[in-house]
Design a protein around this motif. Structure first.
Motif, PDB file in Angstrom:
ATOM      1  N   SER A 197      16.240  76.423  54.335  1.00 50.41           N
ATOM      2  CA  SER A 197      17.265  75.462  53.935  1.00 50.41           C
ATOM      3  C   SER A 197      18.155  75.082  55.105  1.00 50.41           C
ATOM      4  O   SER A 197      18.509  73.902  55.276  1.00 50.41           O
ATOM      5  N   ALA A 198      18.533  76.065  55.944  1.00 49.44           N
ATOM      6  CA  ALA A 198      19.375  75.755  57.103  1.00 49.44           C
ATOM      7  C   ALA A 198      18.654  74.821  58.061  1.00 49.44           C
ATOM      8  O   ALA A 198      19.252  73.874  58.600  1.00 49.44           O
ATOM      9  N   ASN A 199      17.379  75.037  58.291  1.00 49.32           N
ATOM     10  CA  ASN A 199      16.642  74.215  59.249  1.00 49.32           C
ATOM     11  C   ASN A 199      16.396  72.804  58.740  1.00 49.32           C
ATOM     12  O   ASN A 199      16.532  71.836  59.495  1.00 49.32           O
ATOM     13  N   PHE A 200      16.029  72.663  57.474  1.00 48.04           N
ATOM     14  CA  PHE A 200      15.844  71.309  56.947  1.00 48.04           C
ATOM     15  C   PHE A 200      17.160  70.534  56.962  1.00 48.04           C
ATOM     16  O   PHE A 200      17.184  69.330  57.247  1.00 48.04           O
ATOM     17  N   ARG A 201      18.252  71.218  56.688  1.00 40.88           N
ATOM     18  CA  ARG A 201      19.557  70.537  56.766  1.00 40.88           C
ATOM     19  C   ARG A 201      19.889  70.136  58.201  1.00 40.88           C
ATOM     20  O   ARG A 201      20.480  69.074  58.435  1.00 40.88           O
ATOM     21  N   MET A 202      19.538  70.970  59.170  1.00 40.15           N
ATOM     22  CA  MET A 202      19.820  70.623  60.559  1.00 40.15           C
ATOM     23  C   MET A 202      18.980  69.430  61.009  1.00 40.15           C
ATOM     24  O   MET A 202      19.444  68.605  61.814  1.00 40.15           O
ATOM     25  N   VAL A 203      17.753  69.307  60.523  1.00 41.72           N
ATOM     26  CA  VAL A 203      16.955  68.109  60.810  1.00 41.72           C
ATOM     27  C   VAL A 203      17.711  66.869  60.348  1.00 41.72           C
ATOM     28  O   VAL A 203      17.823  65.865  61.078  1.00 41.72           O
ATOM     29  N   SER A 204      18.242  66.927  59.138  1.00 45.84           N
ATOM     30  CA  SER A 204      18.981  65.783  58.602  1.00 45.84           C
ATOM     31  C   SER A 204      20.281  65.542  59.364  1.00 45.84           C
ATOM     32  O   SER A 204      20.709  64.394  59.532  1.00 45.84           O
ATOM     33  N   ALA A 205      20.923  66.622  59.824  1.00 44.46           N
ATOM     34  CA  ALA A 205      22.160  66.468  60.597  1.00 44.46           C
ATOM     35  C   ALA A 205      21.885  65.750  61.911  1.00 44.46           C
ATOM     36  O   ALA A 205      22.610  64.819  62.297  1.00 44.46           O
ATOM     37  N   TYR A 206      20.861  66.183  62.636  1.00 40.81           N
ATOM     38  CA  TYR A 206      20.495  65.517  63.887  1.00 40.81           C
ATOM     39  C   TYR A 206      20.126  64.052  63.635  1.00 40.81           C
ATOM     40  O   TYR A 206      20.509  63.158  64.412  1.00 40.81           O
ATOM     41  N   SER A 207      19.390  63.804  62.552  1.00 41.79           N
ATOM     42  CA  SER A 207      18.973  62.432  62.250  1.00 41.79           C
ATOM     43  C   SER A 207      20.180  61.543  62.004  1.00 41.79           C
ATOM     44  O   SER A 207      20.250  60.407  62.499  1.00 41.79           O
ATOM     45  N   GLY A 256      11.912  69.254  63.278  1.00 43.41           N
ATOM     46  CA  GLY A 256      11.065  68.915  62.138  1.00 43.41           C
ATOM     47  C   GLY A 256       9.654  69.442  62.302  1.00 43.41           C
ATOM     48  O   GLY A 256       9.053  69.968  61.354  1.00 43.41           O
ATOM     49  N   LYS A 257       9.113  69.334  63.495  1.00 43.64           N
ATOM     50  CA  LYS A 257       7.764  69.864  63.749  1.00 43.64           C
ATOM     51  C   LYS A 257       7.739  71.385  63.642  1.00 43.64           C
ATOM     52  O   LYS A 257       6.789  71.968  63.105  1.00 43.64           O
ATOM     53  N   LYS A 258       8.790  72.041  64.154  1.00 49.21           N
ATOM     54  CA  LYS A 258       8.870  73.497  64.034  1.00 49.21           C
ATOM     55  C   LYS A 258       8.932  73.916  62.560  1.00 49.21           C
ATOM     56  O   LYS A 258       8.346  74.923  62.160  1.00 49.21           O
ATOM     57  N   CYS A 259       9.667  73.151  61.758  1.00 48.97           N
ATOM     58  CA  CYS A 259       9.794  73.482  60.342  1.00 48.97           C
ATOM     59  C   CYS A 259       8.445  73.419  59.628  1.00 48.97           C
ATOM     60  O   CYS A 259       8.145  74.275  58.782  1.00 48.97           O
ATOM     61  N   ARG A 260       7.655  72.431  59.951  1.00 54.15           N
ATOM     62  CA  ARG A 260       6.360  72.304  59.290  1.00 54.15           C
ATOM     63  C   ARG A 260       5.462  73.485  59.636  1.00 54.15           C
ATOM     64  O   ARG A 260       4.665  73.931  58.807  1.00 54.15           O
ATOM     65  N   ALA A 279       6.678  76.593  60.670  1.00 50.75           N
ATOM     66  CA  ALA A 279       7.293  77.862  60.264  1.00 50.75           C
ATOM     67  C   ALA A 279       7.371  78.026  58.751  1.00 50.75           C
ATOM     68  O   ALA A 279       7.153  79.127  58.236  1.00 50.75           O
ATOM     69  N   PHE A 280       7.688  76.952  58.037  1.00 51.27           N
ATOM     70  CA  PHE A 280       7.967  77.096  56.608  1.00 51.27           C
ATOM     71  C   PHE A 280       6.924  76.431  55.715  1.00 51.27           C
ATOM     72  O   PHE A 280       6.999  76.579  54.492  1.00 51.27           O
ATOM     73  N   ALA A 281       5.996  75.700  56.291  1.00 50.79           N
ATOM     74  CA  ALA A 281       4.987  75.012  55.490  1.00 50.79           C
ATOM     75  C   ALA A 281       3.595  75.277  56.047  1.00 50.79           C
ATOM     76  O   ALA A 281       2.739  74.397  56.053  1.00 50.79           O
ATOM     77  N   GLY A 282       3.374  76.499  56.521  1.00 47.74           N
ATOM     78  CA  GLY A 282       2.074  76.849  57.097  1.00 47.74           C
ATOM     79  C   GLY A 282       0.968  76.901  56.075  1.00 47.74           C
ATOM     80  O   GLY A 282      -0.206  76.791  56.409  1.00 47.74           O
ATOM     81  N   THR A 283       1.331  77.116  54.810  1.00 46.90           N
ATOM     82  CA  THR A 283       0.351  77.077  53.733  1.00 46.90           C
ATOM     83  C   THR A 283       0.665  75.880  52.849  1.00 46.90           C
ATOM     84  O   THR A 283       1.507  75.060  53.171  1.00 46.90           O
ATOM     85  N   ARG A 284       0.012  75.805  51.731  1.00 52.81           N
ATOM     86  CA  ARG A 284       0.227  74.657  50.851  1.00 52.81           C
ATOM     87  C   ARG A 284       1.663  74.597  50.352  1.00 52.81           C
ATOM     88  O   ARG A 284       2.251  73.528  50.229  1.00 52.81           O
TER      89      ARG A 284
END
Length: 712
Positions: free
Chosen positions: A470-480, A499-503, A505-510
C-alpha cells in the motif's frame, strides 16, 4: 432494538456458567484435544512486518492470522485470542511489552488459548472489524484491539484498548482471562451463541447501495452532497463541523474538484473555494505539518490541529503529496505545492528501503507523549536569543503554553507549546525586528537545533526493512501527481521506476501480495483495498507516460477484484475467501481510516470507463449505485470525488505522432480530471472530448494551452 454486545458484556456471569454436574457430564463426553506442534512455539520469526517481527522473541506462542488457525483451535479445543495492532500505533508495542513481562499472562495465553498476533496493515479487514465492534463496548475504536473468536470464525468477546500505562493492559487481563476461561467450560453454549449472533449480524448487514442510473439523478446527487458539505463550514472559525480527527485529505480533494467543476452552480463552486481556502488556512498554519522536518501527521489528539498524534507513516506522506499537488494544479493555492514536495522528501528520507521500495512506518522506541512539546524555557535553552525571538513569532510561543485548555482539560499540557508555522516568515521577521535575509538564516539554524533537540528527547522510529504494497502504490501516485504539478521529469522517472519495482515485488504471481514475494503466505494475500490502490497507481502511470500497458494492468487488477472479492454478487469484501478467518463479509463503504474500498473503486471505474474499457460485470453495481450523500456526505467524500470526475472530466485522445511538447503538456494535466490515451489513428493531432459532449481537435500547443486554461 438492543445492539449486539460481546457475550461477556451482555450476560451476568452466573448465567454463563453451567452447573458442576453439567460440566462433569460434558467433560466425560469430550474427545482428547489435539495440540498441534506449532502451538508450542512462537511462529513469528520471519514474519513480513515490523509489528509482527518485534514479537518474534516473545515468550507467548504467537501464531499467524490465516484460516489454518481455525483448524488448530478446533483440534486443541481452545478459543483464539487475537491481538490486533500496527506499527502505526506506538501503544501496541507498549502493550506487547507488558504482556511479555507478566509470566502469568504468558502462561495462560499459551496454555488456555491459541494466541494470534495480527498486523492490521497486512490484514486490513481486522481493522474494519474492530471499527464495527468497538462501539458495542461503548468505546471508540483504538489499538491494540483484543478479539476472542471461536474455531468457527465467530467473535465471542472483544475490547479496544487506548494505551496510556501498563495498568491498562494488566487490568484487562486480570479482570477478563478468568471469566473467559470459565466461559469456555461450556464450549457448546459459546459456539452456539457466537454462531447465532454472527448469523444475526449477517442478516443485518447493510443492503447494497441503491442504483442511480440516470445522469441527471447522479448530477443532482453530486450537487446535493457538495452543498451539504459546504453547509457544515463555519467561515468564522474556518472549521468544517463533523470532519473528525483524521487529516481531511478526502475532504480537501473533494472541495478542490468542486471549486473548479462546471457541473455545479457558480454559487456552489464559490462556496467550495471559500471552504477549501479556510480549511487549508487552518491546516497549513497548524502543527499537522511539521515545521522541523516537513512530515505530515495523520491525525490529531483531541480537538486541536496543534496537537497531532505524533507517529507518522509513509501512506500519509504519499496521500498528502497527491492531494496537495492536485490542489496546486487546480487552484494554484499558495503553499500547497511545497507541502507536497516536503511530504515526499520526508517519505524518501524515512521510509525508503535498501531495495528502493518503501516501508509503511518504523518501530517507535516508545509511545511519544509530551516529549514532542516544548516549554518556553526549553526553547530558550536550545536556541540563540534571535532564533528564539523568531520562532516565538512563528509559533506563538507563550510562557503558559500555546495549546487551548480544551485540548487537555486535566491540565497536562499547561506551559507546553507546539511548534508550527502560524504566520509567514516575513511577518514573523517584522514582528521580531529582523530583515528577511536574517530571518531565513535564523529559521534554518533554529530548525536544525530544534530537530536535534526533539530527537534527543523523543528518539525517531527505527527504520523498517519490510516494504509495504500500500505504501509503494501510494508513492507511485504521489510521484505521478507531483510530475503533473511541476513538469519535473525526475518525478516521472521515480514514478515509473517504482511502478516497475511494484509489479515485480508485489505482483509476481497472479494475485497481489501485501509484502514482497512470489509465493507469499496466505496471511499476506493482497486485500481488496490494495487492489484499488494498485489500480489507481497504474492509471496514474498510464496518464503521465501515455503507455497503454499501465492501463491494461489497471484493467487486469480490476478484473481480479471483481472475480475474487465479490460475495453473493452484491458485496465487496476485503479478503479473498481463501484468506478469511472471521466469517463476516461486511463491505468497507465509509471513510473510517481514510478512503473506503468501495469509494476508491468507484473512482477507478469512472477512469476506466472514460478510457473505453468495459467495466467488469461483477463491479458494475459500484459504477451504477450511490450511498446516501445527503445524510452522510463527509464519510463519502471519495464517492463525491468519483461523481466530480464522472460529471466533469475531459477525455483527451493523443495522436502518437503529435509533437513531443504537446504530448508532454497533456501528460502534465491534473490526474483524473483529464483522462488521456495514446492513439495510432489520431496522427499528429489531439482530440479533446469535453464533459458536455462537445469535441475539439487541437493541432498546436497554443490551442491546447488555451483550451486547458479555459477549463480551469
Amino acid at each position: 432494538m438492543f445492539p449486539f454486545r460481546p457475550i461477556l458484556l451482555l450476560l451476568p456471569l452466573g448465567i454463563l456458567l453451567p452447573s458442576c454436574e453439567q460440566q462433569s457430564a460434558k467433560a466425560e463426553a469430550k474427545p482428547e484435544p489435539i495440540i498441534h506442534e506449532d502451538l508450542g512455539d512462537n511462529q513469528l520469526p520471519g514474519a513480513p512486518s515490523t509489528f509482527l517481527a518485534a514479537a518474534d522473541q516473545s515468550p507467548v506462542h504467537w501464531q499467524r492470522w490465516d484460516p489454518d488457525i481455525l483448524t488448530r483451535a478446533k483440534d486443541s479445543q481452545r478459543l483464539i485470542f487475537a491481538v490486533i495492532g500496527s506499527s502505526r500505533y506506538p501503544g501496541c508495542f507498549e502493550a506487547m511489552r507488558v504482556i511479555d513481562d507478566r509470566a502469568s499472562i504468558v502462561r495462560r495465553l499459551n496454555d488456555e488459548f491459541v494466541p494470534v498476533l495480527v498486523d492490521l496493515d497486512i490484514c486490513r479487514e481486522t481493522s474494519l472489524l474492530a471499527s464495527i465492534l468497538s462501539p458495542e463496548t461503548g468505546q471508540a475504536v483504538s489499538f491494540p484491539f483484543f478479539l476472542v473468536i471461536s474455531h468457527e470464525g465467530a467473535p465471542v468477546t472483544w475490547q479496544p484498548l487506548q494505551y496510556s500505562s501498563p495498568e491498562d493492559v494488566l487490568d484487562f487481563f486480570d479482570n477478563s482471562l478468568d471469566v473467559i476461561s470459565r466461559l469456555w467450560n461450556d464450549p457448546e453454549y459459546v459456539l452456539s451463541d457466537s454462531a447465532s449472533k454472527i448469523q444475526l449480524r449477517k442478516s443485518r448487514l447493510p443492503k447494497p447501495d441503491p442504483r442511480v442510473n440516470e445522469p441527471e439523478d447522479r448530477l443532482v446527487a453530486f450537487q446535493t452532497g457538495i452543498r451539504r458539505i459546504n453547509s457544515f463550514y463555519d467561515e468564522d472559525i474556518q472549521t468544517l463541523a463533523g470532519a473528525g480527527g483524521l487529516f481531511p485529505f478526502g475532504l480537501l480533494d473533494a472541495l478542490a474538484l468542486a471549486s473548479t467543476s462546471d457541473a455545479l452552480p457558480e454559487s456552489t463552486t464559490e462556496k467550495s473555494q471559500e471552504a477549501l481556502n479556510g480549511i487549508l488556512g487552518e491546516l497549513l498554519n497548524s502543527a499537522m505539518i511539521d515545521p522541523l522536518d516537513g512530515g505530515i501527521y495523520p491525525s490529531r489528539r483531541g480537538n486541536s490541529w496543534n496537537l497531532p498524534s505524533f507517529h507518522r507513516n509513509c501512506a500519509t506522506q504519499a496521500r498528502a503529496a497527491r492531494v496537495f499537488a492536485r490542489i496546486h494544479s487546480l487552484t494554484g493555492h499558495p503553499g500547497a505545492l511545497e507541502v507536497a514536495r516536503k511530504a515526499v522528501r520526508f517519505a524518501e528520507a524515512n521510509y525508503r528501503t535498501q531495495d528502493g521500495l518503501f516501508s509503511l512506518t518504523g518501530k517507535p522506541a516508545s509511545a511519544p507523549d509530551l516529549e514532542w512539546l516544548w516549554t518556553e524555557e526549553q526553547l530558550k535553552s536550545t536556541l540563540s536569543e534571535n532564533e528564539f525571538n523568531l520562532w516565538k513569532q512563528l509559533s506563538d510561543i507563550r510562557s503558559l503554553g500555546n495549546l487551548p485548555s480544551e485540548a487537555a482539560p486535566t491540565g497536562r499540557l499547561f506551559r507546553l507549546n507546539s511548534l508550527r508555522i502560524q504566520r509567514p516568515l516575513n511577518q514573523a521577521a517584522e514582528r521580531a525586528g529582523l530583515s528577511r535575509n536574517e530571518a531565513s538564516t535564523l529559521f534554518e539554524s533554529g530548525r536544525k537545533k530544534l530537530l536535534k533537540g526533539r530527537d534527543s528527547r523523543m528518539a525517531p522510529p527505527r527504520p523498517d526493512s519490510n516494504p509495504s504494497a500500500s505504501a509503494n502504490f501510494r508513492m507511485v501516485s504521489a510521484y505521478s501527481a507531483l510530475f503533473t504539478a511541476t513538469g519535473d521529469r525526475s518525478y516521472l522517472d521515480r514514478a515509473l521506476a517504482l511502478g516497475k519495482k511494484c509489479r515485480t515485488a508485489f505482483a509476481g504471481t497472479r494475485f497481489l501480495n501485501e509484502r514482497p514475494g512470489e509465493s507469499a503466505e496466505v496471511m499476506s494475500d493482497g486485500r481488496a483495498f490494495t487492489y484499488t490502490l494498485a489500480t489507481q497507481a497504474a492509471l496514474d502511470l498510464g496518464a503521465i507516460t501515455l503507455e497503454d500497458e499501465w492501463y491494461q494492468w489497471a484493467r487486469d487488477m480490476s478484473t481480479l477484484l471483481g472475480e475474487h472479492f465479490i460475495i453473493d454478487g452484491e458485496r465487496l469484501v476485503e479478503a479473498r475467501e481463501a484468506s478469511r478467518v472471521v466469517d463476516l463479509n461486511f463491505e468497507d463503504r465509509m471513510m473510517t481510516f481514510g478512503e473506503s474500498t468501495s469509494g476508491l473503486l468507484r473512482i477507478n471505474l469512472v477512469r476506466l470507463g472514460a478510457l473505453g474499457f468495459q467495466i467488469p460485470p461483477a463491479l458494475r453495481p459500484w459504477a451504477e449505485s450511490l450511498p446516501d450523500l445527503r445524510s452522510y456526505p463527509i464519510v463519502h467524500t471519495d464517492v463525491l470525488r468519483a461523481l466530480a470526475l464522472e460529471t466533469g472530466n475531459a477525455i483527451i485522445v493523443v495522436g502518437n505522432k503529435a509533437p513531443a511538447e504537446m504530448r508532454e503538456r497533456v501528460s502534465t494535466l491534473p490526474l483524473e480530471c483529464y483522462v488521456r490515451r495514446d492513439s495510432e489513428t489520431a496522427g499528429d493531432a489531439i482530440e479533446v472530448r469535453m464533459a458536455d459532449g462537445s469535441r475539439q481537435t487541437v493541432t498546436s500547443l497554443d490551442q491546447l494551452q488555451a483550451l486547458v486554461e479555459g477549463q480551469n
